[in-house]
Structure formats: structure tokens, C-alpha cells
Design an enzyme around this catalytic site. Structure first.
Site, PDB file in Angstrom:
ATOM      1  N   PHE A   8       0.829  -1.201   0.000  1.00  0.00           N
ATOM      2  CA  PHE A   8       0.000   0.000   0.000  1.00  0.00           C
ATOM      3  C   PHE A   8       0.866   1.255   0.000  1.00  0.00           C
ATOM      4  CE2 PHE A   8      -2.933  -3.091   1.556  1.00  0.00           C
ATOM      5  CZ  PHE A   8      -4.225  -2.580   1.479  1.00  0.00           C
ATOM      6  N   ASP A   9       0.484   2.237  -0.790  1.00  0.00           N
ATOM      7  CA  ASP A   9       0.896   3.607  -0.537  1.00  0.00           C
ATOM      8  C   ASP A   9       0.008   4.084   0.623  1.00  0.00           C
ATOM      9  OD1 ASP A   9       1.950   6.262  -0.924  1.00  0.00           O
ATOM     10  OD2 ASP A   9       0.101   6.751  -1.990  1.00  0.00           O
ATOM     11  N   MET A  10       0.366   5.190   1.265  1.00  0.00           N
ATOM     12  CA  MET A  10      -0.439   5.624   2.403  1.00  0.00           C
ATOM     13  C   MET A  10      -1.367   6.787   2.055  1.00  0.00           C
ATOM     14  SD  MET A  10       0.673   6.325   6.370  1.00  0.00           S
ATOM     15  CE  MET A  10       1.096   8.062   6.269  1.00  0.00           C
ATOM     16  N   ASP A 167      -2.074   6.008  -5.787  1.00  0.00           N
ATOM     17  CA  ASP A 167      -2.978   7.052  -6.280  1.00  0.00           C
ATOM     18  C   ASP A 167      -2.249   8.114  -7.088  1.00  0.00           C
ATOM     19  OD1 ASP A 167      -1.671   8.118  -3.920  1.00  0.00           O
ATOM     20  OD2 ASP A 167      -3.124   9.761  -3.997  1.00  0.00           O
TER      21      ASP A 167
END
Length: 216
Positions: A8-10, A167
Site C-alpha cells: 500500500f501507498d499511504m 494514487d
């Protein structure tokens, strides 16, 4: 497509933070009579804050140092996230699904350690992330692949079997440069940009979970 780990990116993926970042940046630069706009969001989303501010400090000939700008911005950001930061829709359900399926999960982010710790503690997510690599742990920020390479190695999974959730276009570029699969979840400020470099594009983490359920 064999998926053995999810990274995951945060910001903008795990937490719905982009509006908060925008407000903090807008408030900070207003102090210098500069207008921080959505154009800047599109330009810098996914980059480390130090790199973004170094460019803006030079572009606008600001009197304060980059470090001072970051300090002032962090103070504004901290005051905002205390009451406004939320998990992204579907985030907890996706993490619970991956844990149930025994899929290793990592966090690869441009965020600093204090902010990562805040998110982990605020939402009780530490148990889901045995591997966390942040801005403090790498020499080069996205779009360089270092953050994802380091996260993948720590998970012990080959790059081609890792899915990165991103994103930002810089994050997509970093994931692909790391030879990983990338699922893009465009943010509210960036959804009109070209995400064709990603392997798949989803509207949210709910859709990601539904897709992964068919593959894992």
C-alpha cells in the site's frame, strides 16, 4: 497474474488525506502571499514533502529555508489531522481480507515516520503491516523505485508477484520501475490525469478487494 503480496501507498490510498494536505499547503503558502492551487497538487502528488518544498522555495524565492517551511507545514498538518483524517473507504475491509487469506502486506510511502506512526496508532493498523518503509528509510523518493524495492525485499516476495496500490503518477512510475504490478486508485484531484501506465485502474479499495478476491 500470481499475487503473493500487496504493498500500500499511504496518502490517498490507505487514508483519505489529500484534502487535508491541500489545506495545510494552501494555508502555509498564503502566509507568504503565494497561492497553492490544484495545479500544484497534480504536479507534486506522491513526491516527498522536502522535494516539493525545495522546488517551491526556489520557484517563489521564499525567505525561509526548506526545513523551516516543512516544520511550519507539519504544525499545520498535525492540527488538521487530529480531527479530520479518515481511513479510505474499504481500507479496513481490504486489510482484513488480505490477513484472512494470509497475503503478506507492506507499506511503501513518501510520508515521514511521525505521520506513519500517527496513522498506524490512530486506526489500529500496526498488526496489518509487518513491513513499513517510509521517506526516512530511503535515499531517493518516488518516482525512483527504491521504496517499493525495499518493501518487496523485506516481504521476501519477487517483484513480479507484488501488487502496489497507488494514487499518484509518481507512485505508479515507481511501482513499474520496481517491476511490480500496479493498481491505480486516482484521487479526487488527479482522476483526470493519464494513469495508463498502471496495470489496472479502480475507483476505490472496495473495487480492489472485489478484484483481488477473484485472484487470491
Amino acid at each position: 497474474m500470481k499475487i503473493k503480496a500487496v504493498i500500500f501507498d499511504m496518502d490517498g490510498v490507505l487514508v483519505d488525506s489529500e484534502p487535508v494536505h491541500f489545506q495545510a499547503n494552501k494555508s502555509l503558502f498564503a502566509e507568504y502571499s503565494k497561492r497553492y492551487s490544484l495545479t500544484h497538487v497534480k504536479e507534486f502528488t506522491g513526491q516527498r514533502i522536502v522535494e516539493e518544498y525545495a522546488k517551491l522555495q526556489k520557484r517563489w524565492s521564499l525567505p525561509d529555508s526548506v526545513n523551516r517551511l516543512v516544520q511550519k507545514r507539519d504544525q499545520l498538518f498535525k492540527s488538521l489531522i487530529e480531527n479530520t483524517l479518515e481511513l479510505a473507504p474499504g481500507a479496513l475491509e481490504l486489510l482484513q481480507f488480505l490477513k484472512k487469506k494470509k497475503v503478506p502486506v507492506g507499506l511503501g510511502t513518501s510520508a515521514l515516520s511521525w505521520y506513519i506512526d500517527f496513522v498506524m496508532n490512530r486506526f489500529g493498523l500496526r498488526e496489518f503491516f509487518p513491513v513499513i518503509v517510509g521517506s526516512d528509510h530511503v535515499k531517493q523518493g518516488k518516482p525512483h523505485p527504491e521504496v517499493y524495492q525495499k518493501t518487496g525485499r523485506a516481504l521476501g516476495v519477487a517483484p513480479e508477484s507484488c501488487v502496489v496500490l497507488e494514487d499518484a503518477l509518481t507512485g505508479v512510475a515507481a511501482a513499474k520501475a520496481a517491476q511490480m504490478i500496479c493498481f491505480a486508485i486516482p484521487g479526487i484531484y488527479t482522476k483526470q490525469l493519464d494513469y495508463s501506465a498502471a496495470d489496472k485502474i479502480f475507483p476505490d479499495l472496495v473495487a480492489v478487494k472485489n478484484h483481488l478476491a477473484k485472484l487470491i
